[in-house]
Each structure stands twice: as structure tokens, then as C-alpha cells.
Write an enzyme that holds these catalytic residues in place. Structure first.
Site, PDB file in Angstrom:
ATOM      1  N   CYS A 167     -10.006  50.892  24.443  1.00 55.62           N
ATOM      2  CA  CYS A 167     -10.775  50.323  23.332  1.00 55.62           C
ATOM      3  C   CYS A 167     -11.718  51.365  22.733  1.00 55.62           C
ATOM      4  O   CYS A 167     -12.101  51.267  21.575  1.00 55.62           O
ATOM      5  CB  CYS A 167     -11.546  49.107  23.801  1.00 55.62           C
ATOM      6  SG  CYS A 167     -12.497  49.441  25.292  1.00 55.62           S
ATOM      7  N   GLU A 187     -15.390  41.175  24.487  1.00 54.32           N
ATOM      8  CA  GLU A 187     -15.247  42.637  24.384  1.00 54.32           C
ATOM      9  C   GLU A 187     -13.917  42.873  23.702  1.00 54.32           C
ATOM     10  O   GLU A 187     -12.868  42.742  24.331  1.00 54.32           O
ATOM     11  CB  GLU A 187     -15.210  43.266  25.780  1.00 54.32           C
ATOM     12  CG  GLU A 187     -16.392  42.948  26.656  1.00 54.32           C
ATOM     13  CD  GLU A 187     -17.666  43.607  26.183  1.00 54.32           C
ATOM     14  OE1 GLU A 187     -17.580  44.684  25.582  1.00 54.32           O
ATOM     15  OE2 GLU A 187     -18.731  43.020  26.395  1.00 54.32           O
TER      16      GLU A 187
HETATM   17  P1  NAD Z   1      -4.708  40.211  24.128  1.00 53.69           P
HETATM   18  O1  NAD Z   1      -5.756  39.617  23.273  1.00 53.69           O
HETATM   19  O2  NAD Z   1      -3.298  40.106  23.699  1.00 53.69           O
HETATM   20  O3  NAD Z   1      -4.750  39.538  25.592  1.00 53.69           O
HETATM   21  C1  NAD Z   1      -5.890  39.600  26.427  1.00 53.69           C
HETATM   22  C2  NAD Z   1      -5.840  38.457  27.445  1.00 53.69           C
HETATM   23  O4  NAD Z   1      -6.000  37.209  26.767  1.00 53.69           O
HETATM   24  C3  NAD Z   1      -4.529  38.351  28.215  1.00 53.69           C
HETATM   25  O5  NAD Z   1      -4.824  38.064  29.563  1.00 53.69           O
HETATM   26  C4  NAD Z   1      -3.837  37.161  27.533  1.00 53.69           C
HETATM   27  O6  NAD Z   1      -2.909  36.482  28.360  1.00 53.69           O
HETATM   28  C5  NAD Z   1      -5.026  36.272  27.231  1.00 53.69           C
HETATM   29  N1  NAD Z   1      -4.831  35.271  26.168  1.00 53.69           N
HETATM   30  C6  NAD Z   1      -3.925  35.277  25.161  1.00 53.69           C
HETATM   31  N2  NAD Z   1      -4.104  34.172  24.382  1.00 53.69           N
HETATM   32  C7  NAD Z   1      -5.134  33.472  24.914  1.00 53.69           C
HETATM   33  C8  NAD Z   1      -5.807  32.255  24.551  1.00 53.69           C
HETATM   34  N3  NAD Z   1      -5.457  31.552  23.498  1.00 53.69           N
HETATM   35  N4  NAD Z   1      -6.835  31.863  25.315  1.00 53.69           N
HETATM   36  C9  NAD Z   1      -7.242  32.579  26.377  1.00 53.69           C
HETATM   37  N5  NAD Z   1      -6.642  33.731  26.773  1.00 53.69           N
HETATM   38  C10 NAD Z   1      -5.605  34.173  26.042  1.00 53.69           C
HETATM   39  O7  NAD Z   1      -5.134  41.728  24.361  1.00 53.69           O
HETATM   40  P2  NAD Z   1      -4.292  42.887  25.077  1.00 53.69           P
HETATM   41  O8  NAD Z   1      -3.183  43.316  24.187  1.00 53.69           O
HETATM   42  O9  NAD Z   1      -3.978  42.487  26.487  1.00 53.69           O
HETATM   43  O10 NAD Z   1      -5.406  44.038  25.174  1.00 53.69           O
HETATM   44  C11 NAD Z   1      -5.587  45.033  24.207  1.00 53.69           C
HETATM   45  C12 NAD Z   1      -6.852  44.779  23.415  1.00 53.69           C
HETATM   46  O11 NAD Z   1      -7.964  44.723  24.288  1.00 53.69           O
HETATM   47  C13 NAD Z   1      -7.166  45.900  22.443  1.00 53.69           C
HETATM   48  O12 NAD Z   1      -7.551  45.367  21.202  1.00 53.69           O
HETATM   49  C14 NAD Z   1      -8.346  46.615  23.093  1.00 53.69           C
HETATM   50  O13 NAD Z   1      -9.186  47.296  22.201  1.00 53.69           O
HETATM   51  C15 NAD Z   1      -9.039  45.472  23.746  1.00 53.69           C
HETATM   52  N6  NAD Z   1      -9.939  45.949  24.792  1.00 53.69           N
HETATM   53  C16 NAD Z   1     -11.284  45.914  24.569  1.00 53.69           C
HETATM   54  C17 NAD Z   1     -12.169  46.403  25.523  1.00 53.69           C
HETATM   55  C18 NAD Z   1     -13.658  46.405  25.276  1.00 53.69           C
HETATM   56  O14 NAD Z   1     -14.391  46.648  26.227  1.00 53.69           O
HETATM   57  N7  NAD Z   1     -14.143  46.178  24.060  1.00 53.69           N
HETATM   58  C19 NAD Z   1     -11.664  46.895  26.727  1.00 53.69           C
HETATM   59  C20 NAD Z   1     -10.299  46.906  26.928  1.00 53.69           C
HETATM   60  C21 NAD Z   1      -9.435  46.423  25.959  1.00 53.69           C
END
Ligand code: NAD
Length: 515
Positions: A269, A235
Site C-alpha cells: 500500500c 486501512e
Molecule cells: P480486498 O478489498 O479485495 O480484500 C480485502 C479483504 O476483504 C479480504 O479478506 C476479502 O475477502 C475481504 N472482503 C471482500 N469483500 C468483503 C465484504 N463485503 N465485507 C467484508 N470483507 C470483505 O483487498 P486485497 O486485494 O486483498 O488487498 C489489496 C488492497 O489492500 C490494496 O488496495 C492495498 O493498497 C490495500 N492495503 C492497504 C494497507 C494499508 O495499510 N493502508 C495495507 C495493505 C494493503
């Protein structure tokens, strides 16, 4: 073995929040093994008992909402009231809806088989829990993002390892604590830390991963899951568009678009980040939108407000860079546009006269900014709305519901709406899903369960005779095949009678192989 994850900062007050503890990266493998050991018992727990515990989790969240809201507020820079509304107060109804959805998704599916082709046989397709599901979450809704996957994963009989964002570790720990109280301590586990911890979790033997976060991280997670051949639900980001037609109720539309572009300070999002409005009503619409957005209060620690702070400085920098880019290319700021000066506070911002190449129209801003682009007609609006890397929600605002529905169907999105936006995210019965770089995942609904269960075909044969199509390949088999083909082409009673006759010969011939 435990490790400390880096401390984070209250986005409103700048106060340093103490680091939290979680298992060291090296310990995640043994934690997954513990979860696996507990999972077999959990999967054997009858569904009504699993549902009772999920219901208990929903109740605990609501009962302890003041405590949860204080933790969320400290990590998010929102007011506790906003946190309750956005993430906590509906937990009981959410759990009930998740349980109803699970009953449908987990029902075994009986397949009817032709008695003639497959005598004495029955088949059922039944769900089997994957095992241990890893849920990796972002910071923007630190409780409700988990809830969308935590509840179905548990209802399906999985153990879960939760990995909150390093920006919101306390909120994640609070939810995990309540889930452990409700489910028993060994079914729900928690790891804390940044990307290294998330990456290790996928390596550590989990059976499926649900990832919510940014597109770049989503690509890494998808690759890691593919290497391990485990299912992965993604997502990812969004750049939602709203289309305002000339016949729209402009008052309600301005209020609705303000709500769904500014909710959670646009850190959603499915925030409306782009608005395409028909030129004939653009001035009136932008005036109304500006009036509403200008009146929204930004939290400053002194009381209730509609907007919180931006959660972290990197996100604030993206918001400001997008604004600078837009203004340098000719957009006008109708309200907002500058920091409040309190923490990471940023006011609701309306941009007018935006054009397609601006970052506010192409890249995810994830802040309290709504960009308006004037279009000549609905066709241009649909074309521009669809010309995006993302596709989560898309909405059409009009009094003509039939036309709105037809246009909404043409939007290349996972959730198409008329006269509303974003609100289905809190409805466990409806799939939350997108197209293009928003990702392939489905959160919520019966259709999300392909991540949480595999499907097992159970086939039972009580035929006392060998099957008529078994060896030897003699003339009776040829006759049988031919009659079967004639039957499938619609052959009548005569063919059926012949078939019945040849069946006896077949069984005798097959049993003859034993002589
Ligand atoms: P991010 O990708 O920076 O981090 C998300 C999670 O992934 C964190 O827990 C982080 O520690 C972890 N992570 C980082 N690197 C990783 C790796 N290599 N392997 C596994 N996990 C890893 O995102 P963010 O800044 O926390 O969130 C914002 C983003 O989330 C925005 O783009 C938003 O649109 C999206 N979002 C999407 C939805 C949806 O339903 N489509 C919902 C909420 C947020």
C-alpha cells in the site's frame, strides 16, 4: 459446521494449492459467541500475563520461521528468504514494541478536579476492551498485516476473530494456529473464505472491525459497521509519491526509491508508485534508477531473488493495463515491461516521461512499476503529489534537511518522510495512517487503541455532604453561584472566604428539604 474455501494457486509455479476448511457462514455467529465467552476471562487476565503470551507468540513466529516462510512463499510467489525478512524475522522485536506501546495506551488517566467546585470527588478515565474484534486482512502481507492489529487487540483484553484473504488462507491459518497456542484456543478464532465470510463476520455480533484492503471493499465494510454502530478502522489503498530535488544524493536516492517501489514487487500500500523529479537532474536520476531496477532478479524457483511473482492474475492484468495506458500516452519504458514467462513473474519496470493523467499516476498499480514525472521545481512537485485520491506515505529526497522537512509537512499524507519511505510500517510505536481514500484508520501506536478499547469514566464521590449546587434554588444558591463566578474571574482571598461561609448555609438549606 465447516465449509471449504476455494483453492488458490502458487503464483510462481501455477501449482494448485488445496482448499482450506473454515466454519460455514452460518456458523460464524456461534463462533463469535464462543469468542465472547472467552473474552471476559482474557480481559480479567493481568496485563503482564497477556504481555507474556504476546511475547511467546513473537518467539514462536521466529522459531518456526522456516515453516511459515514455506507457506507464505507458496501463496505469494516470493522466495522463502523474502518472506522471512518481510514478515517473520522481526516478530520478537515487534511484540516487545507492541507491549511497550500498550502500556502507554492502556494506562488509566487521572483527572484532577477542583476541590472547591467538586469537593470530595475523584475521576479516572480507564480503557475497557471492546469485546470481540474482527480483523479482515488482504493478501499482500498475510502475517504482518494481522500482527499490526492482532497484538494490540489482544493486549487490550479483546478476543479476536481473524479473517485472512481468500488468496492467502494457509498463511492466515498458520498465524492463527501459533496465536492459539500462545493465548489459549478460545481467545483467537479464524474464519476462512471470501467477501461473503467477511460481510457475515461484521453482521455476526463483533464489537469492532479492523479492515485492511481495497477502497471499494472498504466502503462496504464502513457501511456495514455503521449500520451496526460498531467502530471500524479502515486501512485502504495508496499511490505514494516521492519528490526528488535537484540537490539530492542521486546514488542513495536511486537505491532508496528502487527499494521502496520494488519491495514485495510493489504490492505494498505504501509502494512508491510516482516520482516527481526536478528536470535539471532527471536524466541522471532516471539512468541510475534504471540501472538499479534492471539488476533486480525476479524469482523463478531456482534461488534467491529480490522480486517475487505478482500474487494473482487480476493484479497482473491491472499492472499490464496501466503500462499500456502509459505507453499509449507517451511514457517510455526504460526497463522491464513484459512478463518473465515464469508463473505471474513480472520484472521491475521504470517508466519515464509520465504525465499527470496517466493511470500509473492516478490509480493504484500495486506492481513492480515506478513512474517518473519530470517537474520544473519543488512547488510543482508538491502540487502534483497532493493531487491524488490517496495519501499514505510521501517522501522528499534532498541534502537540505530543513527544506526537506518543510516540504514533507506540506504533503497531504499520513506519514511524511525525508530521504526514506515506507519503513515505519514495521514500527508498532508509530501510527500507520493516511488521508483521503487511504482511509480513516490508524494501525499501530497508542493512537490505534480507540478501535480496541472504549474509554470509561469512573467517578467516585466521598463527599459526606450534599453538593452545594443541589436544590433548593434559594438565595444561598444564588449567592453561591455568584461567588463561584467571581472566583473563576480571579477573585482573591475575600471571595474565597465568602464562599466558605456560603457553603455552610447551602448544605443546611439542602438538608432542610428532608424536614
Ligand atoms: P480486498 O478489498 O479485495 O480484500 C480485502 C479483504 O476483504 C479480504 O479478506 C476479502 O475477502 C475481504 N472482503 C471482500 N469483500 C468483503 C465484504 N463485503 N465485507 C467484508 N470483507 C470483505 O483487498 P486485497 O486485494 O486483498 O488487498 C489489496 C488492497 O489492500 C490494496 O488496495 C492495498 O493498497 C490495500 N492495503 C492497504 C494497507 C494499508 O495499510 N493502508 C495495507 C495493505 C494493503
Amino acid at each position: 459446521m465447516t465449509a471449504q474455501s476455494p483453492g488458490s494457486v502458487n503464483p510462481l509455479t501455477g501449482e494448485a494449492l488445496p482448499p482450506v476448511e473454515g466454519p460455514a457462514v452460518a456458523g460464524i455467529g456461534s463462533l463469535v459467541r464462543e469468542a465472547r465467552a472467552a473474552q471476559a476471562r482474557w480481559a480479567g487476565t493481568p496485563f503482564p500475563e497477556r504481555a507474556r503470551r504476546v511475547r511467546a507468540l513473537g518467539r514462536r513466529i521466529v522459531e518456526r520461521r522456516a515453516e511459515g516462510a514455506a507457506i507464505l512463499a507458496s501463496e505469494l510467489g516470493r522466495t522463502p528468504g523474502m518472506c522471512e525478512v518481510a514478515e517473520l524475522n522481526n516478530a520478537v522485536a515487534f511484540a516487545e514494541a507492541a507491549i511497550r506501546t500498550a502500556r502507554t495506551a492502556l494506562a488509566p488517566h487521572k483527572v484532577s478536579l477542583s476541590m472547591l467546585d467538586f469537593p470530595g470527588k475523584r475521576a479516572v478515565v480507564e480503557p475497557v476492551a471492546r469485546g470481540v474484534v474482527g480483523i479482515i486482512a488482504p493478501w499482500n502481507y498475510p502475517v504482518s498485516n494481522f500482527m499490526k492489529s492482532l497484538l494490540p487487540a489482544l493486549l487490550a483484553g479483546n478476543a479476536v476473530v481473524m479473517k485472512p484473504s481468500e488468496q492467502t488462507p494457509r498463511s492466515g491459518a498458520w498465524l492463527a494456529g501459533l496465536a492459539r497456542e500462545a493465548m489459549g484456543p478460545d481467545v483467537v478464532h479464524l474464519v476462512q473464505g471470501g467477501g461473503d465470510v467477511g460481510a457475515e463476520l461484521i453482521e455476526a455480533g463483533i464489537d469492532a472491525v479492523v479492515f485492511t484492503g481495497s477502497v471499494p471493499t472498504g466502503r462496504l465494510v464502513a457501511a456495514a459497521a455503521a449500520a451496526r454502530l460498531i467502530p471500524c478502522s479502515l486501512e485502504l489503498g495508496g499511490k505514494d509519491a516521492a519528490i526528488v530535488l535537484a540537490d539530492a544524493d542521486l546514488d542513495r536516492t536511486a537505491l532508496g526509491i528502487s527499494q521502496w517501489s520494488m519491495f514485495n514487487s510493489g504490492q505494498d500500500c505504501s509502494s512508491i508508485e510516482r516520482v516527481y523529479v526536478e528536470a535539471s537532474v532527471a536524466d541522471a536520476f532516471v539512468d541510475k534508477l534504471t540501472r538499479v531496477v534492471r539488476g533486480l532478479r525476479v524469482a523463478d524457483g531456482s534461488g534467491e531473488a529480490e522480486l517475487g511473482a505478482i500474487q494473482n492474475p487480476s493484479q497482473l492484468a491491472i499492472v499490464e493495463a496501466h503500462l499500456l495506458d502509459a505507453v499509449s500516452r507517451g511514457a517510455t519504458i526504460r526497463c522491464g515491461g513484459e512478463r518473465t514467462g515464469v508463473g505471474n513473474g513480472f520484472p521491475g519496470t521504470v517508466l519515464d516521461h509520465c504525465t499527470h493523467e496517466m493511470k500509473v499516476m492516478t490509480d493504484e498499480t500495486f506492481g513492480p512499476v515506478v513512474a517518473v514525472c519530470r517537474v520544473s521545481d519543488a512547488e510543482e512537485a508538491v502540487r502534483l503529489a497532493n493531487d491524488s485520491r490517496y495519501g499514505l506515505n510521501g517522501s522528499v529526497w534532498t541534502r537540505d534537511l530543513d527544506r526537506g522537512e518543510a516540504l514533507a509537512r506540506r504533503l497531504d499524507v499520513g506519514i511524511a518522510l525525508v530521504n526514506n519511505h515506507s519503513l515505519t510500517g514495521t514500527m508498532p510505536e508509530l501510527p500507520w495512517t493516511g488521508t483521503k481514500e487511504t482511509g480513516t484508520g490508524i494501525a499501530s501506536s497508542q493512537w490505534a487503541y480507540s478501535t480496541f478499547v472504549r474509554r470509561r469514566t469512573l467517578f467516585i464521590d466521598k463527599n459526606k455532604d450534599p453538593d452545594p449546587f443541589w436544590m433548593p434554588a434559594d438565595e444561598s444558591l444564588q449567592a453561591f453561584r455568584e461567588l463561584l463566578a467571581q472566583k473563576n474571574l480571579g477573585g482573591g482571598v475575600r471571595v474565597m472566604l465568602k464562599l466558605a461561609g456560603v457553603l455552610g448555609r447551602r448544605v443546611a438549606a439542602i438538608r432542610g428539604l428532608l424536614d
